[in-house]
Design an enzyme around this catalytic site. Sequence first.
Site, PDB file in Angstrom:
ATOM      1  N   CYS A 112       0.807  -1.225   0.000  1.00 30.37           N
ATOM      2  CA  CYS A 112       0.000   0.000   0.000  1.00 30.37           C
ATOM      3  C   CYS A 112       0.840   1.276   0.000  1.00 30.37           C
ATOM      4  O   CYS A 112       0.338   2.344  -0.337  1.00 30.37           O
ATOM      5  CB  CYS A 112      -0.940  -0.001   1.201  1.00 30.37           C
ATOM      6  SG  CYS A 112      -1.980  -1.471   1.304  1.00 30.37           S
ATOM      7  N   HIS A 251      -3.793   6.771   2.783  1.00 34.62           N
ATOM      8  CA  HIS A 251      -4.152   5.492   2.179  1.00 34.62           C
ATOM      9  C   HIS A 251      -5.544   5.110   2.646  1.00 34.62           C
ATOM     10  O   HIS A 251      -5.859   5.160   3.833  1.00 34.62           O
ATOM     11  CB  HIS A 251      -3.137   4.422   2.602  1.00 34.62           C
ATOM     12  CG  HIS A 251      -3.580   3.029   2.311  1.00 34.62           C
ATOM     13  ND1 HIS A 251      -4.046   2.635   1.083  1.00 34.62           N
ATOM     14  CD2 HIS A 251      -3.630   1.931   3.110  1.00 34.62           C
ATOM     15  CE1 HIS A 251      -4.371   1.348   1.131  1.00 34.62           C
ATOM     16  NE2 HIS A 251      -4.129   0.901   2.345  1.00 34.62           N
ATOM     17  N   ASN A 281     -10.225  -0.772  -0.376  1.00 39.70           N
ATOM     18  CA  ASN A 281      -8.772  -0.658  -0.245  1.00 39.70           C
ATOM     19  C   ASN A 281      -8.140  -1.155  -1.540  1.00 39.70           C
ATOM     20  O   ASN A 281      -8.172  -2.342  -1.839  1.00 39.70           O
ATOM     21  CB  ASN A 281      -8.307  -1.496   0.950  1.00 39.70           C
ATOM     22  CG  ASN A 281      -6.807  -1.409   1.186  1.00 39.70           C
ATOM     23  OD1 ASN A 281      -6.035  -1.073   0.298  1.00 39.70           O
ATOM     24  ND2 ASN A 281      -6.396  -1.742   2.396  1.00 39.70           N
TER      25      ASN A 281
END
Length: 324
Positions: A112, A251, A281
């Site tokens: 990520c 994020h 996500n």
Amino acid sequence: MGTVILGTGSCLPRNVVTNSDLEKIVDTTDEWITSRTGIQSRHIASGDEYTYKLSARAAEKALEMAGVGAEELDLIVVATISSHMLMPSSACFVQNEIGATNAFAWDLNAACSGFLYGIDLADKYVRADKKSKILVIGAETLSTRINWEDRNTCIIFGDGAGAAVVGYSESESGYIGSNLSSDGSLWKLLHMHAPESTNPNLKVPDNTGAHIVMEGREVFKHAVKAMEDAVRGLLEREQLTLDDINLVIPHQANIRILNKLKERLQLPEDKVFINVSDYGNTSAASIPIALDEAKRSNRISSGDTVLFCSFGGGFTWGASLIKW
């Protein structure tokens, strides 16, 4: 003057999967997913929407905004943990797809945090050669790396790509700096095995398959603290405060992590860009998709100071600052 983002772009798969759709394939409910993650839908790739295809479409939009031709690019970096193939890299496929005949290309694996690592890397190249034009992409098709029987992970992740064209400007704008970290000792809390080895002497005994495995509660604790520390450390080093920041693009992990981070940093709602409810996500694609959406919806203006922060498998984490 210094390294700037000249243009942004993003691309989402056509197919939207809602929580109600997931109720039909896994033991969960819309209310359960929404209350725990804040996610209401996610885009799932289909047809030929491979990681490199989504990357190329996002790249074309970023190049158009930047007014840069693909042939002007010197380097292409694709941050991903779900490349179309292990070899060639997604970046090589993108290079061919968009006609960037003068660029060299490679993939970057930092989960990520990949896009932030990529932007920091691009800054180093631009500082070394002010004529450089670099394409940084964060892209994932995590639907190919999920155990669809595991309701703790399959409800969270989505597919997509975001891109940024990076170059040099004599203006007062520019990349301020970053604070990046890693900790390989905690890998078991969030990991993904490779396909099983064809060498019997190198088979991993506990390889459960090439899909995401996550200890959600432990990841939550580490993620919030790591991002908070990264942000505070970066601001202290650059002699700035959160009052100097116009927009925070974190994020998009899940709403609980985002809310806890806002609470720890005492950030007002209007200073944090959140789109996790629509996309889930998307790992390395998360920040560049949000950045492109923020830019195109006029949430970012010339002169704004934008803060990014992320946390991902590895563990990898960090924060970055750029003056737009």
